[in-house]
Scaffold this motif. Structure first.
Motif, PDB file in Angstrom:
ATOM      1  N   ASP A 161     -27.583 -20.411  29.540  1.00 42.60           N
ATOM      2  CA  ASP A 161     -27.489 -21.911  29.451  1.00 42.60           C
ATOM      3  C   ASP A 161     -26.331 -22.251  30.564  1.00 42.60           C
ATOM      4  O   ASP A 161     -25.949 -21.488  31.802  1.00 42.60           O
ATOM      5  N   CYS A 162     -26.826 -23.308  31.361  1.00 38.46           N
ATOM      6  CA  CYS A 162     -25.863 -23.821  32.313  1.00 38.46           C
ATOM      7  C   CYS A 162     -23.852 -23.623  32.229  1.00 38.46           C
ATOM      8  O   CYS A 162     -23.539 -24.242  31.334  1.00 38.46           O
ATOM      9  N   PRO A 163     -23.785 -23.152  32.602  1.00 43.20           N
ATOM     10  CA  PRO A 163     -22.115 -22.696  32.721  1.00 43.20           C
ATOM     11  C   PRO A 163     -21.142 -23.806  33.169  1.00 43.20           C
ATOM     12  O   PRO A 163     -20.142 -23.648  32.099  1.00 43.20           O
ATOM     13  N   GLU A 164     -21.509 -24.951  33.438  1.00 45.49           N
ATOM     14  CA  GLU A 164     -21.388 -26.353  33.921  1.00 45.49           C
ATOM     15  C   GLU A 164     -20.891 -26.875  31.944  1.00 45.49           C
ATOM     16  O   GLU A 164     -20.167 -27.398  31.898  1.00 45.49           O
ATOM     17  N   CYS A 165     -22.732 -28.029  31.818  1.00 46.73           N
ATOM     18  CA  CYS A 165     -23.220 -28.748  31.011  1.00 46.73           C
ATOM     19  C   CYS A 165     -23.270 -28.292  29.493  1.00 46.73           C
ATOM     20  O   CYS A 165     -23.300 -28.512  28.657  1.00 46.73           O
ATOM     21  N   GLY A 166     -24.031 -26.460  29.875  1.00 46.69           N
ATOM     22  CA  GLY A 166     -24.592 -26.617  28.442  1.00 46.69           C
ATOM     23  C   GLY A 166     -25.573 -26.491  28.206  1.00 46.69           C
ATOM     24  O   GLY A 166     -25.969 -25.482  26.817  1.00 46.69           O
ATOM     25  N   TYR A 194     -30.044 -22.780  37.532  1.00 46.54           N
ATOM     26  CA  TYR A 194     -30.415 -24.306  38.113  1.00 46.54           C
ATOM     27  C   TYR A 194     -30.684 -24.552  36.393  1.00 46.54           C
ATOM     28  O   TYR A 194     -31.358 -24.231  35.429  1.00 46.54           O
ATOM     29  N   CYS A 195     -30.165 -25.682  36.888  1.00 44.81           N
ATOM     30  CA  CYS A 195     -29.088 -26.898  35.765  1.00 44.81           C
ATOM     31  C   CYS A 195     -30.547 -28.331  36.219  1.00 44.81           C
ATOM     32  O   CYS A 195     -30.439 -28.627  37.509  1.00 44.81           O
ATOM     33  N   ASP A 196     -30.753 -28.966  35.131  1.00 46.13           N
ATOM     34  CA  ASP A 196     -31.551 -30.021  35.712  1.00 46.13           C
ATOM     35  C   ASP A 196     -30.609 -31.164  35.982  1.00 46.13           C
ATOM     36  O   ASP A 196     -30.771 -31.945  37.259  1.00 46.13           O
ATOM     37  N   ASP A 197     -29.360 -31.148  34.977  1.00 51.08           N
ATOM     38  CA  ASP A 197     -28.408 -31.704  36.062  1.00 51.08           C
ATOM     39  C   ASP A 197     -27.132 -31.702  36.446  1.00 51.08           C
ATOM     40  O   ASP A 197     -26.846 -32.946  37.685  1.00 51.08           O
ATOM     41  N   CYS A 198     -26.985 -30.399  36.605  1.00 51.88           N
ATOM     42  CA  CYS A 198     -25.670 -30.426  37.611  1.00 51.88           C
ATOM     43  C   CYS A 198     -26.522 -29.448  38.787  1.00 51.88           C
ATOM     44  O   CYS A 198     -25.502 -29.023  39.785  1.00 51.88           O
ATOM     45  N   GLY A 199     -27.975 -28.788  39.023  1.00 54.39           N
ATOM     46  CA  GLY A 199     -28.105 -28.400  40.257  1.00 54.39           C
ATOM     47  C   GLY A 199     -28.341 -26.999  40.316  1.00 54.39           C
ATOM     48  O   GLY A 199     -27.989 -26.080  39.114  1.00 54.39           O
TER      49      GLY A 199
HETATM   50 ZN   LIG Z   1     -25.623 -27.826  33.966  1.00 53.27          ZN
END
Ligand SMILES: [Zn+2]
Length: 818
Positions: free
Chosen positions: A479-484, A438-443
């Protein structure tokens, strides 16, 4: 007596096992020139030790596998462990041992027990679901399904234990309290992951029609569980609400009988009413402590409160009161129902209790009277008290009401399913980590393929309060796999039914490192014979069918269905009740094996009841099975000690020798049918026992006699080989064979042995049995009648009376009428 004369199961069974192990008898590869047979038992949970239920089902499956092998099939029979689940966590709490350690120890012990029972498993394919090399593939499939939109996250109601900070399964809620904490359980809404099994509802239902190898009872249960029903969605306007209230009904014909409506406690209309009314608020609070289980809904007391809000009946325009009720689920349909107390039992019960009107709007076709005040009438009939719809039958009323609502845009025909999407999140430690970050930006972001598996840390301390994963920052913080950016890992794990939904395919490619399944899958799947308990008729067997379709649509398999034939075995009872630790009526298989040997236990299990029926435990029965094996052993000893029997010369046999051969081949025919087609192993064993009795009665030590005995004994060994493989392995050698029994074929029936020279015929005088005569098989009616009248006893009963008629049924009887 030679050293071999005494039957010592321990030694006999050890020698047989050593042979199978050294020759790797049951390890199979994919041989396209051979016809495969995939024989599978539902794999066990490694609880600590085998119980009698295990022994029964594994023995049934092993008998089928060994029989198919003797038919020349290339048989795969694998074994593995359904290793995640709650008992390991409970044991960890109780004993302070990490669940992994407890589980692996149990597996080692139980594997030893299975080997001791002589099951012909290909152990090179053993699968253990708590190993990362296994569960990584279900994590992988989940991320694929995420991309296809076949998994999603939504809020869902669970049983929440506020003390242990955990979700409870329905069976862990006892009288509304947590089984461990004794705290009042709450209904709580938390976000959970779901798999879209409803997307396959139609296929899961339709395929059942062509699954001829499944018991009807299981298919019916699955049909009911999927619960496809055709009905209508209807909208009711609600005072003070901009949006109408939509309900689903399978009985639009009863629309004019609606006298109230009910919504779930969590429904926005109920929540709104609760804001100004403390009683309603209290009632809604009370609903939270009730179980969320649908099964519990059926039996619990139906409670409700009026909301002081009214809907408008879409045809009559009358005001209909809205209630909040504990039997309406927010997660089911729209969270609202229309109530027709005249024609629905639950609505009737509720209306009677709360003094709501009950109106009859349907009457029976045959014009008979019903008393709607005494009970609801739920049949389909002809409409009454329904204005313009009066006189219509069910189909006509359905069509007329549907046409009207569809034209007005206030409703539509629709198909509804009882089946819900499968909630797979468990707030537990000992399971497969759900591969989401779960990422605050990417969901919610699925873990990339390269980062799989998400490995479950095994060295943990389980306290029973919350999941230990939540406190492990090295697990949670990623770390978020999409935005880091810094993100958090999901700490829920999969429902253990996820692991058991595809293990059968993994046995086909157990060591594949690059794919969930590889091309070997297409050789073995589908499973030819699957055996397990009826308690799995719905969940496991439905989820497994669902996964098969998911894997097929992922290009991993060509099979639509995983199990061609299904056998559901009965329970093992003692003193009339299911064996259970709680009842204190268990029998430990280990003790019996040590005392009598595995073959005795296997024989008792198979000879006592047909597989699908309950088996009543009997100590006498076990001893009887053991005595039979000793008799069997001694019969072979006695025969082989007298030296090698000469080859059988069929042309020079006397009547007695022919009779034993007849018995031998009749037995082969019966046991082949019982074992191969009917799965009636109990009557197969009884037939072999009879043959052995015939052998023991047969006292002819001439060369031809000994040749006939040799054939009969060899047949006994071959016919019992699937059931008692150890003793048969050894007796086969004692009968003079240098080849191994494991490589032998099932015996053939010699049709010529079944042809009888003479047949026995019953003679009656005036319908009463007075004698038996032996006549040539091809004798004519006159000759038979003549022989019958020559019988001494018959003569006595005929005496000097006049014979009025002699009825001859060749091959069966003669009746002399005087
Ligand atoms: Zn992210």
């Amino acid at each position: 007596m030679s050293n071999d004369a005494r039957y010592t199961p321990d030694e006999v069974e050890q020698r047989a096992r050593d042979y199978w192990d050294s020759k790797r008898c049951f390890e199979v590869d994919e041989d396209p020139d051979k016809q495969k047979f995939y024989c599978l038992t539902m794999f066990p949970y490694p609880s600590g030790q085998l119980h009698m239920g295990h022994v029964r089902v594994f023995t049934i499956s092993d008998v089928i596998a060994r029989y198919q092998r003797m038919q020349g099939k290339h048989v795969l029979q694998p074994m593995g462990w359904d290793a995640f689940g709650m008992p390991a966590e409970n044991a960890a709490i109780k004993r302070g041992v990490p669940p992994a350690e407890w589980t692996y120890k149990n597996i080692d012990y139980m594997r030893g027990q299975l080997k001791r029972l002589g099951y012909g498993y290909d152990w090179s394919r053993e699968v253990t679901t708590c190993r990362p090399e296994y569960y990584r593939w279900e994590q992988w499939l989940f991320t694929r399904l995420f991309k296809k939109g076949l998994v999603y996250r939504k809020n869902s109601i669970v049983n929440w234990d506020p003390v242990d900070q955990t979700v409870l399964a329905n069976e862990q809620v006892i009288d509304g309290r947590g089984w461990r904490s004794d705290a009042l359980v709450e209904r709580r809404e938390i976000p959970q992951w779901f798999m879209k099994i409803t997307a396959y509802a139609d296929e899961l239902l339709d395929n059942l029609d062509s699954m001829d190898g499944w018991p009807d009872s299981v298919k019916t249960m699955q049909r009911n569980w999927i619960g496809r029903s055709e009905g209508m969605e209807l909208s009711f306007a609600v005072d003070g609400e901009a949006e109408p209230l939509t309900v689903f009904t399978t009985r639009p014909d009863t629309l004019m009988g609606v006298t109230y409506m009910a919504v779930a406690a969590e429904h926005p209309i109920a929540q709104k009413a609760a804001a100004d009314n403390a009683d309603i608020a209290r009632f809604i609070e009370e609903c939270k402590t009730m179980q969320a289980a649908e099964a519990a809904m059926e039996t619990m007391e139906k409670k409700g409160m009026p909301l002081g809000v009214f809907a408008t009946h879409p045809i009559s325009g009358e005001k209909v009161p809205l209630w909040v009720a504990n039997f309406v689920l927010m997660s089911y349909g729209t969270g609202a129902v229309m109530a027709v107390p005249g024609h629905d039992e639950r609505d009737w019960e509720f209306a009677s209790k709360h003094g709501l009107p009950i109106v009859q709007v349907v009457k029976p076709d045959d014009g008979s009277n019903i008393d709607i005040g005494a009970a609801a009438w739920t049949g389909r009939g002809v409409l009454v008290n329904s204005g313009e719809f009066d006189g219509l039958n069910f189909d006509q009323a359905f069509a007329a009401i549907a046409a009207r609502f569809e034209a007005e845009g206030r409703g539509k025909r629709t198909v509804n399913y009882r089946l819900r999407d499968w909630g797979v999140s468990r707030q537990r430690y000992w399971g497969t980590p759900i591969p989401i970050i779960y990422c605050d930006d990417c969901g919610a972001v699925p873990v990339p393929e390269n980062d799989l598996p998400v490995v479950l840390p095994e060295d943990v301390k389980v306290t029973g309060v919350g999941s230990p994963l939540r406190d492990m920052s090295e697990f949670v913080n990623v770390d978020c796999p999409e935005c880091g950016k810094a993100a958090r890992r999901e700490t829920d794990t999969f429902d253990t039914f996820v692991e058991s939904s595809w293990y059968f395919s993994r046995y086909a490619s157990p060591d594949s490192k690059d794919a969930m399944l590889d091309k070997r899958e297409s050789y073995w799947m589908p499973v030819d014979q699957y055996t397990g308990g009826i308690e799995h008729a719905i969940l496991h067997l439905l989820y497994a069918r669902f996964f098969q379709k998911l894997m097929r649509d992922e290009g991993l398999s060509a099979a639509d269905e995983p199990f061609t034939n299904l056998l559901t075995q009965g329970m093992v009872l003692k003193d009339g009740a299911k064996m259970s630790k709680a009842k204190g009526n268990t029998v430990d298989p280990q003790e019996l094996i040590e005392r009598y040997g595995a073959d005795t236990v296997r024989l008792f299990m198979m000879s006592t009841a047909p597989p699908e029926l309950a088996l009543e435990w009997s100590d006498d029965g076990v001893q009887g099975a053991h005595r039979f094996l000793k008799r069997f052993w001694h019969a072979v000893q006695a025969h082989s000690e007298a030296g090698r029997a000469p080859a059988l010369d069929k042309s020079g046999l006397d009547a007695q020798q022919k009779e034993l051969r007849l018995k031998t081949h009749q037995t082969i025919a019966k046991v082949s049918d019982d074992t191969g087609r009917r799965y009636k192993f109990n009557t197969a064993v009884a037939a072999v026992m009879e043959l052995l009795n015939a052998i023991n009665r047969f006292d002819d030590q001439s060369p031809a006699g000994r040749a006939v005995i040799q054939e009969a004994l060899e047949s006994c060994v071959l016919l019992l080989a699937p059931i008692v493989p150890h003793i048969c392995h050894e007796l086969w050698q004692q009968l003079g064979h240098s080849s191994a029994l494991a490589d032998e074929s099932w015996p053939d029936v010699d049709e010529s042995a079944l042809q009888q020279d003479t047949v026995e015929i019953v003679v009656q005088v005036n319908g009463k049995l007075r004698g038996r005569i032996s006549v040539a098989a091809d004798a004519g009616k006159d000759a038979i009648a003549e022989l019958a009248l020559a019988d001494e006893n018959v003569k006595r009963f005929v005496a000097d009376k006049t014979i009025r008629k002699t009825i001859v049924v060749p091959g069966r009887l003669v009746n002399v009428v005087v």
